[in-house]
Write a protein that holds these residues in place. Structure first.
Motif, PDB file in Angstrom:
ATOM      1  N   ASN A 176       0.820  -1.215   0.000  1.00  0.00           N
ATOM      2  CA  ASN A 176       0.000   0.000   0.000  1.00  0.00           C
ATOM      3  C   ASN A 176       0.855   1.266   0.000  1.00  0.00           C
ATOM      4  N   GLY A 177       2.098   1.140   0.444  1.00  0.00           N
ATOM      5  CA  GLY A 177       2.972   2.309   0.499  1.00  0.00           C
ATOM      6  C   GLY A 177       2.543   3.336   1.522  1.00  0.00           C
ATOM      7  N   GLU A 178       1.967   2.898   2.637  1.00  0.00           N
ATOM      8  CA  GLU A 178       1.493   3.818   3.668  1.00  0.00           C
ATOM      9  C   GLU A 178       2.646   4.336   4.528  1.00  0.00           C
ATOM     10  N   ALA A 179       2.526   5.570   4.945  1.00  0.00           N
ATOM     11  CA  ALA A 179       3.443   6.114   5.954  1.00  0.00           C
ATOM     12  C   ALA A 179       2.833   5.756   7.314  1.00  0.00           C
ATOM     13  N   VAL A 180       3.063   4.537   7.737  1.00  0.00           N
ATOM     14  CA  VAL A 180       2.377   3.981   8.902  1.00  0.00           C
ATOM     15  C   VAL A 180       2.974   4.492  10.209  1.00  0.00           C
ATOM     16  N   THR A 181       2.238   4.293  11.278  1.00  0.00           N
ATOM     17  CA  THR A 181       2.753   4.485  12.631  1.00  0.00           C
ATOM     18  C   THR A 181       2.809   3.119  13.297  1.00  0.00           C
ATOM     19  N   PHE A 182       4.019   2.651  13.584  1.00  0.00           N
ATOM     20  CA  PHE A 182       4.182   1.358  14.238  1.00  0.00           C
ATOM     21  C   PHE A 182       3.898   1.508  15.729  1.00  0.00           C
ATOM     22  N   GLN A 183       2.960   0.722  16.222  1.00  0.00           N
ATOM     23  CA  GLN A 183       2.621   0.754  17.637  1.00  0.00           C
ATOM     24  C   GLN A 183       2.212  -0.643  18.077  1.00  0.00           C
ATOM     25  N   ASN A 184       2.687  -1.062  19.239  1.00  0.00           N
ATOM     26  CA  ASN A 184       2.373  -2.390  19.744  1.00  0.00           C
ATOM     27  C   ASN A 184       0.878  -2.563  19.970  1.00  0.00           C
ATOM     28  N   PRO A 185       0.384  -3.793  19.893  1.00  0.00           N
ATOM     29  CA  PRO A 185      -1.022  -4.047  20.253  1.00  0.00           C
ATOM     30  C   PRO A 185      -1.247  -3.713  21.722  1.00  0.00           C
ATOM     31  N   ALA A 186      -2.466  -3.354  22.043  1.00  0.00           N
ATOM     32  CA  ALA A 186      -2.772  -2.930  23.422  1.00  0.00           C
ATOM     33  C   ALA A 186      -3.866  -3.784  24.045  1.00  0.00           C
ATOM     34  N   GLU A 187      -3.910  -5.073  23.691  1.00  0.00           N
ATOM     35  CA  GLU A 187      -4.966  -5.939  24.208  1.00  0.00           C
ATOM     36  C   GLU A 187      -4.689  -6.360  25.649  1.00  0.00           C
ATOM     37  N   LYS A 188      -5.717  -6.274  26.455  1.00  0.00           N
ATOM     38  CA  LYS A 188      -5.612  -6.692  27.854  1.00  0.00           C
ATOM     39  C   LYS A 188      -6.316  -8.017  28.103  1.00  0.00           C
ATOM     40  N   SER A 189      -7.092  -8.488  27.097  1.00  0.00           N
ATOM     41  CA  SER A 189      -7.890  -9.688  27.265  1.00  0.00           C
ATOM     42  C   SER A 189      -8.833  -9.464  28.454  1.00  0.00           C
ATOM     43  N   ASP A 190      -8.896 -10.402  29.377  1.00  0.00           N
ATOM     44  CA  ASP A 190      -9.778 -10.207  30.544  1.00  0.00           C
ATOM     45  C   ASP A 190      -8.989  -9.758  31.770  1.00  0.00           C
ATOM     46  N   GLN A 194      -2.533  -4.561  30.825  1.00  0.00           N
ATOM     47  CA  GLN A 194      -1.845  -5.285  29.767  1.00  0.00           C
ATOM     48  C   GLN A 194      -0.580  -5.939  30.316  1.00  0.00           C
ATOM     49  N   THR A 195      -0.386  -7.202  29.965  1.00  0.00           N
ATOM     50  CA  THR A 195       0.817  -7.923  30.401  1.00  0.00           C
ATOM     51  C   THR A 195       1.688  -8.370  29.239  1.00  0.00           C
ATOM     52  N   LYS A 196       1.142  -8.419  28.033  1.00  0.00           N
ATOM     53  CA  LYS A 196       1.869  -8.917  26.869  1.00  0.00           C
ATOM     54  C   LYS A 196       2.212  -7.769  25.938  1.00  0.00           C
ATOM     55  N   ASP A 197       3.412  -7.831  25.370  1.00  0.00           N
ATOM     56  CA  ASP A 197       3.868  -6.858  24.372  1.00  0.00           C
ATOM     57  C   ASP A 197       3.799  -5.415  24.873  1.00  0.00           C
ATOM     58  N   ARG A 198       4.131  -5.241  26.130  1.00  0.00           N
ATOM     59  CA  ARG A 198       4.200  -3.895  26.695  1.00  0.00           C
ATOM     60  C   ARG A 198       5.462  -3.181  26.196  1.00  0.00           C
ATOM     61  N   ILE A 199       5.408  -1.873  26.150  1.00  0.00           N
ATOM     62  CA  ILE A 199       6.620  -1.109  25.892  1.00  0.00           C
ATOM     63  C   ILE A 199       7.009  -0.424  27.197  1.00  0.00           C
ATOM     64  N   TRP A 200       8.284  -0.099  27.321  1.00  0.00           N
ATOM     65  CA  TRP A 200       8.693   0.707  28.466  1.00  0.00           C
ATOM     66  C   TRP A 200       9.672   1.775  27.999  1.00  0.00           C
ATOM     67  N   THR A 201       9.452   2.951  28.516  1.00  0.00           N
ATOM     68  CA  THR A 201      10.227   4.110  28.099  1.00  0.00           C
ATOM     69  C   THR A 201      11.533   4.176  28.881  1.00  0.00           C
ATOM     70  N   ILE A 202      12.640   4.183  28.152  1.00  0.00           N
ATOM     71  CA  ILE A 202      13.951   4.314  28.785  1.00  0.00           C
ATOM     72  C   ILE A 202      14.274   5.788  28.993  1.00  0.00           C
ATOM     73  N   GLN A 203      14.002   6.593  27.988  1.00  0.00           N
ATOM     74  CA  GLN A 203      14.186   8.042  28.061  1.00  0.00           C
ATOM     75  C   GLN A 203      13.084   8.670  27.221  1.00  0.00           C
ATOM     76  N   SER A 204      12.246   9.477  27.836  1.00  0.00           N
ATOM     77  CA  SER A 204      11.102  10.043  27.132  1.00  0.00           C
ATOM     78  C   SER A 204      11.532  11.082  26.103  1.00  0.00           C
ATOM     79  N   GLY A 205      10.593  11.420  25.216  1.00  0.00           N
ATOM     80  CA  GLY A 205      10.843  12.440  24.219  1.00  0.00           C
ATOM     81  C   GLY A 205      10.627  11.921  22.808  1.00  0.00           C
ATOM     82  N   THR A 206      10.811  12.804  21.830  1.00  0.00           N
ATOM     83  CA  THR A 206      10.679  12.443  20.424  1.00  0.00           C
ATOM     84  C   THR A 206      11.967  12.789  19.672  1.00  0.00           C
TER      85      THR A 206
END
Length: 340
Positions: A176-190, A194-206
């Motif tokens: 498709n040639g999209e300029a996508v934004t990669f972001q982890n899934p955010a499913e918590k199930s029940d 969220q326990t799976k595929d979490r991200i953690w910030t080492i140093q904040s900012g952009t």
């Protein structure tokens, strides 16, 4: 007059930085379309299972793609998929073949670095096309990008798990040639959190820059060679598999001593699959400790846990494409399409 700190920094960085390739203009390959042909090659480990190859062919066919096996595809020389000259010739031939639109590795393993002096980079520059893989294929992704400017792709190999998650990113980026934004899934199930595929910030900012990276072990083994790109202002992404924590510590130290970590504008650490304390035993540093110690003091935006690595659900990340890293949100936003 230079300060003592400046002199020391120059002395440490000069030998290694001199081996890097100067900046090159990024060359984008043509996007993949239904009916296009994927050239399958084995530049590292052999194709042990013909059934697995058939599954790959059927998976690509489900995307509307044809396949063409490289001439030496089923060769074997010990743990390598044939002799170096033949594996390199296969890659050169696929790039030269006008009927092939994308070159895909069937497996990783080991052996790509042995091919780097044998590749025809001028040929590849004249015939830019999609090149995708991960793990040991990192050597090809980095060297071809460094030598030709071709935007290569860290993504699924032929033997990958072609599930909905992986296919979605593959299709959006390459077809498709999209300029996508990669972001982890955010499913918590029940669960309450969220326990799976979490991200953690080492140093904040952009931070903004061109994406460059791949497998940490393979990258480290290329340091000092002429097959790495200029790292200044890049967004570095890394991942690994089957490494003890002390080994990850050693390799990040290597990148620090080589001056690479000091040049990048941001860092994304993906997954380190089966990376345990191992022989470190009781009281070992954790991977979080090591990442915090090496990356935190850089004072650049950085986060860990991205869907990059030896995992079933994976992003398709382009090298050489401008992006924005948001370490607070845990996202990588492409600022342009990776393909034409």
């Amino acid at each position: 007059m230079l300060s003592r700190r400046s002199l020391l920094k120059t002395a440490v960085l000069a030998p290694v930085i001199g081996a890097f390739q100067p900046p090159v203009s990024t060359v984008k390959p043509l996007r993949l379309k239904p009916g296009d042909t994927v050239g399958l090659a084995c530049p590292a480990a052999p194709a042990y299972s013909r059934e697995q190859v058939q599954v790959t062919i059927e998976s690509l066919a489900a995307l509307g793609l044809k396949t063409k096996l490289a001439p030496h595809f089923y060769d074997r020389y010990g743990y390598l998929a044939g002799h170096d000259a033949d594996r390199a010739a296969d890659l050169n031939a696929l790039f030269a073949d006008p009927t092939v639109h994308m070159v895909m590795a069937m497996h990783g393993g080991w052996g790509c670095a042995r091919l780097l002096p044998l590749l025809d980079y001028d040929l590849m520059r004249r015939n830019p096309k999609l090149l995708i893989g991960y793990s040991d294929i990192t050597a090809l992704l980095l060297s071809i990008y460094a030598k030709t400017g071709l935007a290569t792709l860290h993504g699924p190999e032929g033997a990958a798990t072609w599930n909905a998650y992986t296919v979605d990113w593959f299709r959006r980026v390459l077809m498709n040639g999209e300029a996508v934004t990669f972001q982890n899934p955010a499913e918590k199930s029940d669960l309450l959190a969220q326990t799976k595929d979490r991200i953690w910030t080492i140093q904040s900012g952009t931070a903004r820059g061109q994406l460059v990276g791949g497998n940490l072990t393979v990258l480290c083994h290329l340091v000092g060679s002429p097959y790495l790109p200029d790292w200044r202002g890049k967004l570095l992404f890394i991942e690994d598999v089957g490494e003890d924590v002390y080994s990850m510590d050693r390799m990040l130290t290597h990148l620090k001593l080589a001056g690479i970590l000091g040049q990048v504008a941001g860092v994304v650490f993906g997954k380190c699959t089966r990376c345990d304390a191992g022989s470190g035993g009781y009281g070992s540093l954790t991977l979080e400790d090591v990442l915090t110690e090496h990356i935190g003091p850089l004072n650049i935006p950085a986060y860990a846990g991205a869907m990059i690595g030896h995992i079933a659900d994976k992003f398709t990340i382009p090298l050489g494409i401008n992006a924005e890293l948001d370490a607070t949100k845990g996202t990588i936003r492409l600022l342009e399409s990776a393909v034409l």
